[in-house]
Design a protein around this motif. Structure first.
Motif, PDB file in Angstrom:
ATOM      1  N   PRO A  16       0.795  -1.235   0.000  1.00  8.06           N
ATOM      2  CA  PRO A  16       0.000   0.000   0.000  1.00  8.06           C
ATOM      3  C   PRO A  16       0.828   1.286   0.000  1.00  8.06           C
ATOM      4  O   PRO A  16       0.556   2.207  -0.765  1.00  8.06           O
ATOM      5  N   ALA A  17       1.872   1.351   0.855  1.00 11.59           N
ATOM      6  CA  ALA A  17       2.626   2.611   0.970  1.00 11.59           C
ATOM      7  C   ALA A  17       3.336   2.938  -0.345  1.00 11.59           C
ATOM      8  O   ALA A  17       3.453   4.105  -0.730  1.00 11.59           O
ATOM      9  N   LEU A  18       3.772   1.919  -1.042  1.00 10.29           N
ATOM     10  CA  LEU A  18       4.493   2.115  -2.295  1.00 10.29           C
ATOM     11  C   LEU A  18       3.520   2.511  -3.414  1.00 10.29           C
ATOM     12  O   LEU A  18       3.700   3.493  -4.124  1.00 10.29           O
ATOM     13  N   ASN A  22       2.385   5.675  -6.882  1.00 11.25           N
ATOM     14  CA  ASN A  22       2.667   5.409  -8.306  1.00 11.25           C
ATOM     15  C   ASN A  22       1.388   4.970  -9.018  1.00 11.25           C
ATOM     16  O   ASN A  22       0.413   4.596  -8.369  1.00 11.25           O
ATOM     17  N   PHE A  23       1.402   5.048 -10.350  1.00 18.60           N
ATOM     18  CA  PHE A  23       0.213   4.714 -11.129  1.00 18.60           C
ATOM     19  C   PHE A  23       0.264   3.301 -11.701  1.00 18.60           C
ATOM     20  O   PHE A  23      -0.511   2.945 -12.556  1.00 18.60           O
ATOM     21  N   GLU A  24       1.259   2.510 -11.213  1.00 17.55           N
ATOM     22  CA  GLU A  24       1.349   1.145 -11.742  1.00 17.55           C
ATOM     23  C   GLU A  24       0.258   0.251 -11.146  1.00 17.55           C
ATOM     24  O   GLU A  24      -0.257   0.532 -10.068  1.00 17.55           O
ATOM     25  N   PRO A 183      -8.793   4.346 -13.554  1.00 15.14           N
ATOM     26  CA  PRO A 183      -7.368   4.692 -13.567  1.00 15.14           C
ATOM     27  C   PRO A 183      -6.436   3.546 -13.970  1.00 15.14           C
ATOM     28  O   PRO A 183      -6.773   2.369 -13.809  1.00 15.14           O
ATOM     29  N   GLU A 184      -5.293   3.958 -14.456  1.00 21.19           N
ATOM     30  CA  GLU A 184      -4.205   3.073 -14.893  1.00 21.19           C
ATOM     31  C   GLU A 184      -3.869   2.000 -13.840  1.00 21.19           C
ATOM     32  O   GLU A 184      -3.625   0.862 -14.172  1.00 21.19           O
ATOM     33  N   PHE A 185      -3.908   2.375 -12.541  1.00 19.49           N
ATOM     34  CA  PHE A 185      -3.479   1.420 -11.517  1.00 19.49           C
ATOM     35  C   PHE A 185      -4.501   0.315 -11.272  1.00 19.49           C
ATOM     36  O   PHE A 185      -4.225  -0.675 -10.624  1.00 19.49           O
ATOM     37  N   ARG A 186      -5.723   0.487 -11.820  1.00 24.43           N
ATOM     38  CA  ARG A 186      -6.709  -0.603 -11.744  1.00 24.43           C
ATOM     39  C   ARG A 186      -6.849  -1.302 -13.085  1.00 24.43           C
ATOM     40  O   ARG A 186      -7.160  -2.480 -13.170  1.00 24.43           O
ATOM     41  N   LEU A 187      -6.650  -0.536 -14.160  1.00 18.76           N
ATOM     42  CA  LEU A 187      -6.833  -1.087 -15.503  1.00 18.76           C
ATOM     43  C   LEU A 187      -5.824  -0.408 -16.442  1.00 18.76           C
ATOM     44  O   LEU A 187      -6.097   0.675 -16.965  1.00 18.76           O
ATOM     45  N   PRO A 188      -4.671  -1.027 -16.654  1.00 14.94           N
ATOM     46  CA  PRO A 188      -3.663  -0.393 -17.505  1.00 14.94           C
ATOM     47  C   PRO A 188      -4.208  -0.152 -18.922  1.00 14.94           C
ATOM     48  O   PRO A 188      -4.871  -1.015 -19.496  1.00 14.94           O
ATOM     49  N   LEU A 298      -4.269  11.081  -4.446  1.00 12.77           N
ATOM     50  CA  LEU A 298      -3.152  10.661  -3.596  1.00 12.77           C
ATOM     51  C   LEU A 298      -1.894  10.438  -4.437  1.00 12.77           C
ATOM     52  O   LEU A 298      -0.800  10.893  -4.092  1.00 12.77           O
ATOM     53  N   ARG A 299      -2.073   9.766  -5.561  1.00 13.50           N
ATOM     54  CA  ARG A 299      -0.935   9.459  -6.429  1.00 13.50           C
ATOM     55  C   ARG A 299      -0.385  10.703  -7.116  1.00 13.50           C
ATOM     56  O   ARG A 299       0.762  10.711  -7.567  1.00 13.50           O
TER      57      ARG A 299
END
Ligand code: FAD
Length: 463
Positions: A16-18, A22-24, A183-188, A298-299
């Motif tokens: 989580p903290a990382l 980031n948007f990965e 968003p990208e971090f859920r669906l690239p 947040l990101r």
């Protein structure tokens, strides 16, 4: 061999903290060994209750059975027959209220992780599978308005039947909410692009930067030789609360905020449509859209991001997993409070969100307990930005420029639920444009049903 575990095989994910910076992609997906192990939990029920929970009718026990036997290619074939966007669905479908809800293993523990298995299979097929080639043409041209899940599914199904399908999309990129909202971090976005490329290989043509109702009308498409038009234009018109201060700088609709971030890539250096750096962000709403906006904020570097929701956590429409992920990342939840005004500074920037406390009374027509304000209460939060994520409705352009297309009092197009037929000959509609904001898989189900009806109507001479 049956895996008797009562819990799902865990899916590895970023800490989580990382990931909060980031948007990965948050979740990494299963390895082949993990997928096989999870697939071995499936009982392969004869009556297939899980399939009744899938709006596009994927033969779930059959594909899961192939995975249990280690045959991913066979599993991919089964999924592809019913689902044009399996890597998307494996990531964002609310499986807990669809296929997995009916899984017999769920009666005594957790259901089989059907979504995670679909994701694994689809990702494997993207890497190792072959694209489907076009079907022999049948001479029928069909136009599709909108390249979201409804339009893409309708187009893919018709192309497979030999129709020449052109999808007209207002944005410069196809994909609908899959590219501009989620968003990208859920669906690239590379995953969405790859699934769209597979549809193009099947013969679907996509014309972007074409606003139907401005560039060309539905009636013009019909006179230009398209035998049918499917309208899958979504529900992209944002809703605001109508409270004082909503026109201050720094107040966004979730649509605008997420489009800037996802489609216009505001998180990358040198983005042409940036978002002003912000420290304290309040997101108003309790659905997936609110969670996505909060986690994006947040990101983007915000120090404090709060969800402001007028009901309690139990009543939140967001998926439990999204709420859990948001909490893990450090989003603050202000529940049972409702904004009544926004206060700005001398330069016109929002600085404060003023709310009243709420309590829950009897359930309303949505089945959720109705929130009522507590007399004399007041809660204030200091903010630099506010994102309104309280719902959206269909854009009126198509109904305004197609006078004989009926809409209901919420601005949704009126179409038959099982066929997508509208009262206008040759025009079909489905997805969020008809239901209002709903889900990817329901939009896909509507696109698939309309494709069947269009083909039936063309071949029977009805249109
Ligand atoms: C932020 C966000 C997160 C979400 N998360 C989830 C989730 O996790 N799981 C889930 O199942 N659902 C989720 N949803 C809902 C889901 O994405 C939608 O229900 C689904 O995308 C609807 O599909 P659609 O094809 O009907 O419309 P859309 O995806 O909205 O696509 C419509 C397309 O039509 C185009 N268009 C509109 N008007 C015109 C015109 N006049 N001419 C040409 N093109 C036009 C639009 O630009 C758009 O590309 C989410 C929605 C949002 C906004």
């Amino acid at each position: 061999m049956l895996n008797k575990s009562t819990t799902k095989t865990p899916m590895p994910e970023q800490e989580p903290a990382l990931r909060a910076r980031n948007f990965e992609e948050v979740a990494f997906g299963y390895t082949q060994a993990q997928a096989k192990r999870e697939a071995e939990r499936c009982l392969r029920c004869k009556n297939k209750p899980c399939v009744s929970g899938c709006p596009v009718g994927v033969d779930i026990p059959s594909f899961v059975g192939s995975l249990a036997e280690g045959d991913t290619a066979a599993a991919a074939d089964v999924i592809r027959r019913a689902n044009a966007l399996p890597a998307v669905c494996g990531r964002v479908c609310p499986q807990e209220t669809q296929c997995e809800q009916f899984c017999v293993r769920g009666r005594n523990g957790e259901p089989v992780a059907i979504g995670r298995l679909e994701r694994y299979t689809a990702d494997w097929a993207m890497e190792y599978g072959e694209d489907e080639s076009p079907t022999d043409p049948n001479g029928v041209r069909v136009a599709v308005v909108g390249s979201g899940p409804a339009g893409l599914t309708c187009a893919g199904a018709l192309a497979r039947l030999g129709c020449a399908v052109t999808v007209f999309e207002a944005f410069h990129k196809p994909g609908g909410v899959l590219v501009y909202g989620i968003p990208e971090f859920r669906l690239p976005k590379a995953i969405v692009a790859r699934e769209i490329a597979q549809l193009e290989a099947r013969g679907v043509a996509i014309e972007t930067n074409c606003v139907v109702g401005r560039t060309v009308t539905v009636d013009e498409l019909l006179t230009e030789g398209y035998r049918a038009v499917f309208v899958g234009s979504g529900a992209g018109l944002p809703t605001f609360m109508g409270i004082p201060g909503e026109n201050l700088n720094g107040v966004y609709s979730a649509n605008e905020f997420l489009t800037r971030v996802n489609l216009m890539r505001a998180f990358e250096k040198g983005a042409q449509t940036p978002i002003q750096p912000v420290r304290r962000v309040a997101v108003v709403g309790g659905g997936n859209v609110a969670m996505d906006a909060a986690r994006c904020a947040l990101r983007l570097g915000a120090e404090l991001v709060s969800i402001v929701y007028r009901r309690g956590e139990q009543e939140m429409p967001a998926r439990a997993e999204e709420i859990h992920h948001a909490r893990e990342e450090g989003i603050a939840f202000h529940l049972l409070v409702n904004p009544v005004s926004l206060v700005g500074d001398e330069q016109g920037w929002v600085r404060e969100i003023v709310c009243v406390e709420m309590e829950l009374s009897e359930p309303d027509e949505s089945g959720r307990r109705r929130p009522v304000p507590k007399e004399g209460s007041r809660v204030t939060l200091p903010v630099d930005a506010v994102v309104m994520a309280i719902g959206s409705s269909p854009n009126p352009l198509i109904r305004q420029t197609t006078p004989d297309l009926a809409a209901n009092r919420w601005g949704c197009l009126v179409a038959d639920e099982t066929t997508g037929r509208t009262a206008k000959r040759g025009v079909y509609a489905g997805g969020d444009a008809v239901t209002g904001a709903a889900t990817v898989i329901l939009a896909m189900g509507a696109g698939q049903a309309a494709a069947r009806a269009i083909y039936e109507d063309v071949t029977s001479g009805r249109i």
